[in-house]
Design a protein around this motif. Sequence first.
Motif, PDB file in Angstrom:
ATOM      1  N   ASN A 315     -30.538 -58.347  -9.780  1.00  0.00           N
ATOM      2  CA  ASN A 315     -31.893 -58.713  -9.400  1.00  0.00           C
ATOM      3  C   ASN A 315     -32.820 -58.648 -10.606  1.00  0.00           C
ATOM      4  N   VAL A 316     -33.139 -59.792 -11.142  1.00  0.00           N
ATOM      5  CA  VAL A 316     -34.059 -59.861 -12.272  1.00  0.00           C
ATOM      6  C   VAL A 316     -35.451 -59.475 -11.787  1.00  0.00           C
ATOM      7  N   GLN A 317     -36.076 -58.537 -12.476  1.00  0.00           N
ATOM      8  CA  GLN A 317     -37.402 -58.065 -12.062  1.00  0.00           C
ATOM      9  C   GLN A 317     -38.278 -57.824 -13.287  1.00  0.00           C
ATOM     10  N   GLU A 318     -39.569 -57.683 -13.038  1.00  0.00           N
ATOM     11  CA  GLU A 318     -40.517 -57.447 -14.124  1.00  0.00           C
ATOM     12  C   GLU A 318     -40.175 -56.148 -14.845  1.00  0.00           C
ATOM     13  N   ALA A 319     -40.392 -56.134 -16.155  1.00  0.00           N
ATOM     14  CA  ALA A 319     -40.059 -54.961 -16.964  1.00  0.00           C
ATOM     15  C   ALA A 319     -41.240 -54.602 -17.859  1.00  0.00           C
ATOM     16  N   PRO A 320     -42.314 -54.089 -17.292  1.00  0.00           N
ATOM     17  CA  PRO A 320     -43.505 -53.792 -18.097  1.00  0.00           C
ATOM     18  C   PRO A 320     -43.270 -52.740 -19.171  1.00  0.00           C
ATOM     19  N   HIS A 321     -42.236 -51.916 -19.000  1.00  0.00           N
ATOM     20  CA  HIS A 321     -41.941 -50.875 -19.983  1.00  0.00           C
ATOM     21  C   HIS A 321     -40.662 -51.168 -20.756  1.00  0.00           C
ATOM     22  N   GLY A 322     -40.148 -52.394 -20.645  1.00  0.00           N
ATOM     23  CA  GLY A 322     -38.981 -52.784 -21.394  1.00  0.00           C
ATOM     24  C   GLY A 322     -37.686 -52.230 -20.830  1.00  0.00           C
ATOM     25  N   PHE A 323     -36.658 -52.213 -21.671  1.00  0.00           N
ATOM     26  CA  PHE A 323     -35.331 -51.726 -21.301  1.00  0.00           C
ATOM     27  C   PHE A 323     -34.930 -50.620 -22.276  1.00  0.00           C
ATOM     28  N   VAL A 324     -34.351 -49.563 -21.766  1.00  0.00           N
ATOM     29  CA  VAL A 324     -34.055 -48.414 -22.613  1.00  0.00           C
ATOM     30  C   VAL A 324     -33.039 -48.780 -23.686  1.00  0.00           C
ATOM     31  N   ASN A 325     -33.169 -48.117 -24.821  1.00  0.00           N
ATOM     32  CA  ASN A 325     -32.333 -48.353 -25.998  1.00  0.00           C
ATOM     33  C   ASN A 325     -31.343 -47.194 -26.116  1.00  0.00           C
ATOM     34  N   SER A 326     -30.059 -47.480 -26.206  1.00  0.00           N
ATOM     35  CA  SER A 326     -29.038 -46.428 -26.205  1.00  0.00           C
ATOM     36  C   SER A 326     -28.446 -46.129 -27.576  1.00  0.00           C
ATOM     37  N   MET A 327     -29.013 -46.653 -28.642  1.00  0.00           N
ATOM     38  CA  MET A 327     -28.465 -46.401 -29.970  1.00  0.00           C
ATOM     39  C   MET A 327     -28.559 -44.922 -30.325  1.00  0.00           C
ATOM     40  N   TRP A 328     -27.558 -44.442 -31.050  1.00  0.00           N
ATOM     41  CA  TRP A 328     -27.451 -43.028 -31.419  1.00  0.00           C
ATOM     42  C   TRP A 328     -28.270 -42.723 -32.667  1.00  0.00           C
ATOM     43  N   GLU A 329     -29.573 -42.701 -32.501  1.00  0.00           N
ATOM     44  CA  GLU A 329     -30.464 -42.427 -33.615  1.00  0.00           C
ATOM     45  C   GLU A 329     -31.870 -42.253 -33.061  1.00  0.00           C
ATOM     46  N   LEU A 330     -32.735 -41.661 -33.848  1.00  0.00           N
ATOM     47  CA  LEU A 330     -34.141 -41.642 -33.484  1.00  0.00           C
ATOM     48  C   LEU A 330     -34.671 -43.051 -33.672  1.00  0.00           C
ATOM     49  N   GLN A 331     -35.229 -43.624 -32.616  1.00  0.00           N
ATOM     50  CA  GLN A 331     -35.470 -45.060 -32.572  1.00  0.00           C
ATOM     51  C   GLN A 331     -36.932 -45.422 -32.817  1.00  0.00           C
ATOM     52  N   PRO A 366     -34.769 -52.384 -15.590  1.00  0.00           N
ATOM     53  CA  PRO A 366     -35.822 -52.035 -16.538  1.00  0.00           C
ATOM     54  C   PRO A 366     -36.014 -50.523 -16.599  1.00  0.00           C
ATOM     55  N   ALA A 367     -36.703 -50.067 -17.627  1.00  0.00           N
ATOM     56  CA  ALA A 367     -37.075 -48.659 -17.720  1.00  0.00           C
ATOM     57  C   ALA A 367     -37.993 -48.316 -16.548  1.00  0.00           C
ATOM     58  N   ALA A 368     -37.727 -47.169 -15.931  1.00  0.00           N
ATOM     59  CA  ALA A 368     -38.404 -46.805 -14.678  1.00  0.00           C
ATOM     60  C   ALA A 368     -39.537 -45.820 -14.935  1.00  0.00           C
ATOM     61  N   GLN A 371     -44.052 -42.901 -10.477  1.00  0.00           N
ATOM     62  CA  GLN A 371     -44.864 -41.805  -9.974  1.00  0.00           C
ATOM     63  C   GLN A 371     -44.021 -40.956  -9.022  1.00  0.00           C
ATOM     64  N   PRO A 372     -44.433 -39.731  -8.714  1.00  0.00           N
ATOM     65  CA  PRO A 372     -43.691 -38.930  -7.732  1.00  0.00           C
ATOM     66  C   PRO A 372     -43.501 -39.702  -6.433  1.00  0.00           C
ATOM     67  N   ASN A 373     -42.293 -39.677  -5.919  1.00  0.00           N
ATOM     68  CA  ASN A 373     -41.876 -40.354  -4.685  1.00  0.00           C
ATOM     69  C   ASN A 373     -41.773 -41.870  -4.820  1.00  0.00           C
ATOM     70  N   GLU A 374     -41.990 -42.395  -6.011  1.00  0.00           N
ATOM     71  CA  GLU A 374     -41.830 -43.830  -6.238  1.00  0.00           C
ATOM     72  C   GLU A 374     -40.383 -44.117  -6.636  1.00  0.00           C
ATOM     73  N   ALA A 375     -39.893 -45.321  -6.290  1.00  0.00           N
ATOM     74  CA  ALA A 375     -38.490 -45.660  -6.511  1.00  0.00           C
ATOM     75  C   ALA A 375     -38.347 -46.973  -7.258  1.00  0.00           C
ATOM     76  N   MET A 376     -37.191 -47.161  -7.896  1.00  0.00           N
ATOM     77  CA  MET A 376     -36.797 -48.432  -8.491  1.00  0.00           C
ATOM     78  C   MET A 376     -35.411 -48.793  -7.984  1.00  0.00           C
ATOM     79  N   ARG A 377     -35.200 -50.089  -7.708  1.00  0.00           N
ATOM     80  CA  ARG A 377     -33.918 -50.595  -7.229  1.00  0.00           C
ATOM     81  C   ARG A 377     -33.297 -51.517  -8.262  1.00  0.00           C
ATOM     82  N   HIS A 378     -31.979 -51.463  -8.315  1.00  0.00           N
ATOM     83  CA  HIS A 378     -31.210 -52.397  -9.127  1.00  0.00           C
ATOM     84  C   HIS A 378     -30.016 -52.832  -8.282  1.00  0.00           C
TER      85      HIS A 378
END
Length: 411
Positions: A315-331, A366-368, A371-378
Amino acid sequence: MSFRSTILLLVAVTTVFAAKVSSAGEGFSEDLDFLNEHTQVVLLKNGDAAVAVVPAYQARVMTSTFDIESGPSLGWINRPVIERGLLSDQEEKGTLEEHIYVFGGEERFWLGPEGGQYALFFPPGAKFEFSQWSTPAAIDTEAFELLDKTASSAKFKHSTKLINHSGTEFVVDIDRTVRLLNQRDASKLLGIPLAGDLKMVAYETDNQITNAGTSPWEAESGLLSIWILGMYNPSPNTNVVIPFRSGDSKTLGPTVNDSYFGKVPDEYLKVGKQELFFRGDGTRRGKIGITSQRSKGIAGSYDAAGQVLNIVTYNVQEAPHGFVNSMWELQDEPYAGDAINAYNDGSPEPGKPPLGPFYELETSSPAAALQPNEAMRHVQRTYHFNGTEADLDPIANHLLGVSLEAIRTAF
């Protein structure tokens, strides 16, 4: 495979894995019997189609088939690790098991990011090194609770606490529903007619994370993402295809990120104007990624020998905070990760065996920032079609934008 974790896993592979690692070539009924010997299996059925789900392994889909009696097993299963089972602290563990239990499975639930200042796989103060890398128990050894089951669906739940590399604590509720899709469902969701002598198994996993704590999840202290990974049996006749949007790299990002394990050579990656081809033969380790801006929300692969076309959508959805980066380094850009990935397993160096071998198709939410009790679906949907090339070619053309022949002869 998750970014760079394969390097870790393969360091110890010779001490943990016997020669017989992959279940490639096994039938579904044989794999189901094996799983039932070692753990509880939730079997979902719809006509001849079936899916085997294991609650103890985070409700992962271990394998599926379009013919429950005599059909192939479409997921890669790591029998030696399953036979060994979870080892207590008093039992002797292999180096690999100190960091992860690689049970296999064609569709599993994970959480990102893996590396970086907001990493879930490195505790506060840890160096980005193999010796300090560890898969969180919630997505490695902890069972998910089965809440409800019908003939064709099962609902699971799990609650956990996680701490990222920056010391941020997350209280997370996880909900995961696995649901078989019939031919009518698949036809409607994909927008194509499905007829002829086509055989099919299709299912969706509806994955949800909820902020069960009292503080909001904020980008400045780290965000989570839902990460779904699938392990499939490789073959010399299997190629991956991912359609993508063409356009300027400044706007859409690189056409493909092929530097996860060093640049992928041309004989394993072919990039066209709107699609790329990637080998799924399990002979050379490599990983590729596509940004959310380029992704069309779909990836596929074709096993020409088995005449199986595999399709994965999300499910393609809006990503206002982008997508998390998993590289092994300080990014510098912790939210510039990929939305869709593919991995091909292989030997890490001459003389050493592969982890599987297997190949993977992966999707991420997307990066989630919740807020408390708020959810994200994928929601990820997996479709396996078996038939003649005449049956499968219209599906490939419509969904992936390329012919079956183009996929088969890409290399």
